[in-house]
Motif scaffolding. Structure first.
Motif, PDB file in Angstrom:
ATOM      1  N   VAL A  14       0.870  -1.173   0.000  1.00  0.00           N
ATOM      2  CA  VAL A  14       0.000   0.000   0.000  1.00  0.00           C
ATOM      3  C   VAL A  14       0.906   1.221   0.000  1.00  0.00           C
ATOM      4  O   VAL A  14       2.113   1.110   0.187  1.00  0.00           O
ATOM      5  CB  VAL A  14      -0.959   0.029   1.224  1.00  0.00           C
ATOM      6  CG1 VAL A  14      -1.940  -1.131   1.169  1.00  0.00           C
ATOM      7  CG2 VAL A  14      -0.197   0.023   2.540  1.00  0.00           C
ATOM      8  N   SER A 100      -6.583   0.277   4.008  1.00  0.00           N
ATOM      9  CA  SER A 100      -5.338  -0.191   3.390  1.00  0.00           C
ATOM     10  C   SER A 100      -4.442  -1.007   4.331  1.00  0.00           C
ATOM     11  O   SER A 100      -3.567  -1.715   3.857  1.00  0.00           O
ATOM     12  CB  SER A 100      -4.563   0.988   2.806  1.00  0.00           C
ATOM     13  OG  SER A 100      -4.245   1.920   3.814  1.00  0.00           O
ATOM     14  N   HIS A 101      -4.674  -0.916   5.630  1.00  0.00           N
ATOM     15  CA  HIS A 101      -3.848  -1.683   6.575  1.00  0.00           C
ATOM     16  C   HIS A 101      -4.639  -2.779   7.286  1.00  0.00           C
ATOM     17  O   HIS A 101      -4.202  -3.324   8.280  1.00  0.00           O
ATOM     18  CB  HIS A 101      -3.199  -0.730   7.584  1.00  0.00           C
ATOM     19  CG  HIS A 101      -2.199   0.169   6.955  1.00  0.00           C
ATOM     20  ND1 HIS A 101      -2.546   1.361   6.357  1.00  0.00           N
ATOM     21  CD2 HIS A 101      -0.874   0.034   6.762  1.00  0.00           C
ATOM     22  CE1 HIS A 101      -1.468   1.926   5.845  1.00  0.00           C
ATOM     23  NE2 HIS A 101      -0.440   1.143   6.073  1.00  0.00           N
TER      24      HIS A 101
END
Length: 158
Positions: A14, A100-101
């Motif tokens: 990412v 995204s994490h």
């Protein structure tokens, strides 16, 4: 799903964090947990990830963060709870598990769940001892004593 190797999580790159960096954070994470939260295993990249992507505030710096969460046993229990319940210890929400994490954060939860039963038992005993010591100090201040009956044995103090 159990993962023996952080590379097995299928992390994706990412912006600002590669899959390889995510795997490194998870390695640090497990080492830190396995050590019983020893300071020497609380790495800069682990601190950075916790404060940037796991819904924790920085607490000024790595030392301040460590002191808040691992200097006080009740706060350590809250820290563990975040990674077993998914609810942020500081904000009371679960949004840190999305986006995204989400892959690394869910992996961190999986790792914590593996260790949390033993960690929580140990913390519970330590918190109980601290509470009893506080009660003794307060009673002694007033010339009183405390008798404690335990599941294992009884203890008498004068």
């Amino acid at each position: 799903m159990k993962h023996e190797n952080p590379q097995d999580y299928g992390f994706r790159d990412v912006e600002f964090m590669t899959a390889s960096e995510k795997a490194g954070v998870v390695r640090d994470w497990e080492r830190f947990i396995e050590s019983g939260f020893e300071r020497r295993h609380f790495t800069g990249r682990l601190y950075k990830h916790l404060t940037l992507h796991c819904s924790f505030i920085a607490h000024y710096n790595i030392a301040g963060f460590y002191d808040v969460y691992f200097g006080e046993k009740r706060n350590t229990a809250r820290f563990i709870d975040q990674f077993t319940s998914g609810i942020s210890a500081e904000y009371g929400m679960d949004y840190w598990l999305r986006g995204s994490h989400e892959d690394i954060n869910n992996a961190m939860c999986e790792v914590m769940r593996k260790y949390s039963p033993d960690l929580k038992k140990r913390l519970s005993r330590e918190i109980e001892k601290e509470d009893i010591a506080t009660a003794r100090e307060l009673l002694a201040k007033h010339g009183k004593s405390l008798k404690i009956e335990d599941d294992d044995a009884s203890e008498v103090d004068s």
